[in-house]
Design a protein around this motif. Structure first.
Motif, PDB file in Angstrom:
ATOM      1  N   ARG A  49      26.115  14.737 -21.030  1.00  0.00           N
ATOM      2  CA  ARG A  49      26.436  15.749 -22.045  1.00  0.00           C
ATOM      3  C   ARG A  49      25.320  15.790 -23.071  1.00  0.00           C
ATOM      4  N   PHE A  50      25.024  17.003 -23.525  1.00  0.00           N
ATOM      5  CA  PHE A  50      24.001  17.208 -24.543  1.00  0.00           C
ATOM      6  C   PHE A  50      24.527  18.126 -25.637  1.00  0.00           C
ATOM      7  N   ALA A  51      24.129  17.853 -26.873  1.00  0.00           N
ATOM      8  CA  ALA A  51      24.305  18.839 -27.935  1.00  0.00           C
ATOM      9  C   ALA A  51      23.379  20.004 -27.578  1.00  0.00           C
ATOM     10  N   LEU A  52      23.752  21.206 -28.005  1.00  0.00           N
ATOM     11  CA  LEU A  52      22.930  22.391 -27.752  1.00  0.00           C
ATOM     12  C   LEU A  52      22.271  22.823 -29.056  1.00  0.00           C
ATOM     13  N   LYS A  53      21.021  23.200 -28.991  1.00  0.00           N
ATOM     14  CA  LYS A  53      20.253  23.568 -30.181  1.00  0.00           C
ATOM     15  C   LYS A  53      20.916  24.716 -30.939  1.00  0.00           C
ATOM     16  N   GLY A  54      21.270  24.441 -32.198  1.00  0.00           N
ATOM     17  CA  GLY A  54      21.823  25.458 -33.078  1.00  0.00           C
ATOM     18  C   GLY A  54      23.245  25.880 -32.771  1.00  0.00           C
ATOM     19  N   LEU A  55      23.929  25.152 -31.894  1.00  0.00           N
ATOM     20  CA  LEU A  55      25.291  25.522 -31.506  1.00  0.00           C
ATOM     21  C   LEU A  55      26.247  24.355 -31.761  1.00  0.00           C
ATOM     22  N   PHE A  57      28.789  23.465 -29.957  1.00  0.00           N
ATOM     23  CA  PHE A  57      29.431  22.983 -28.728  1.00  0.00           C
ATOM     24  C   PHE A  57      28.375  22.411 -27.787  1.00  0.00           C
ATOM     25  N   PRO A  58      28.798  21.597 -26.796  1.00  0.00           N
ATOM     26  CA  PRO A  58      27.853  20.938 -25.900  1.00  0.00           C
ATOM     27  C   PRO A  58      27.731  21.630 -24.540  1.00  0.00           C
ATOM     28  N   GLY A  59      26.879  21.057 -23.735  1.00  0.00           N
ATOM     29  CA  GLY A  59      26.782  21.409 -22.326  1.00  0.00           C
ATOM     30  C   GLY A  59      26.593  20.138 -21.531  1.00  0.00           C
ATOM     31  N   ILE A  60      27.006  20.165 -20.278  1.00  0.00           N
ATOM     32  CA  ILE A  60      26.708  19.034 -19.398  1.00  0.00           C
ATOM     33  C   ILE A  60      25.952  19.544 -18.188  1.00  0.00           C
ATOM     34  N   ILE A  61      25.149  18.647 -17.656  1.00  0.00           N
ATOM     35  CA  ILE A  61      24.410  18.925 -16.432  1.00  0.00           C
ATOM     36  C   ILE A  61      24.587  17.743 -15.492  1.00  0.00           C
TER      37      ILE A  61
END
Length: 154
Positions: A49-55, A57-61
């Motif tokens: 999981r990563f924080a998203l720049k300027g957002l 909420f996160p994303g996972i890959i």
């Protein structure tokens, strides 16, 4: 009934019920929906999981097999719930088949993978506690965050 692994804002009951029940649901309707779901702590192996720049909420890959993301397994979702979740997640996420680990058991589920581009990933993890303390209240009031899933309210 479907199951999904949530690793970000949908781990918050407030966000999950807002998405699944819509903007005008009464507390009773939200409680009925919550009672119909089973939420359990879970992990997703082979993902990060990563924080998203300027957002907020996160994303996972998908990553190496030793990586894991902690979240929740949500069981008992119906077809309408999945449709609302698909709309909420939008085109930057792809619903994919996975298996969450719950109490040492692999449980088949769906997960929303980030496909919006690795250039948007921060070099650090996202934290639910920071979201709840910082952005949650204002974010829930911002209808634009829920526009796509709200269009399903007819």
């Amino acid at each position: 009934m479907a199951s999904a692994f949530f690793y970000g804002t949908l781990m918050s009951d407030d966000v999950l019920l807002r998405v699944l029940c819509g903007p005008y649901a009464t507390p009773d309707i939200k409680q009925q929906k919550k009672d119909a779901l089973q939420l359990r702590p879970a992990s997703l192996i082979g993902h990060q999981r990563f924080a998203l720049k300027g957002l907020p909420f996160p994303g996972i890959i998908r990553t190496k097999s030793e990586d894991q993301v902690r979240g929740i397994l949500c069981e008992g979702l119906n077809a309408n719930d999945v449709m609302r979740l698909d709309e909420f997640e939008g085109p930057e996420y792809d619903r994919s088949t996975a298996a969450a680990m719950v109490d040492g058991q692999r449980v088949p589920c769906q997960v929303y993978l980030w496909i919006g581009g690795e250039q948007h990933l921060e070099s650090h993890d996202w934290e639910l506690e920071g979201f709840v303390k910082g952005a949650l209240v204002d974010w829930l009031k911002d209808r634009s965050e829920f526009n796509m899933s709200d269009t399903l309210d007819i």
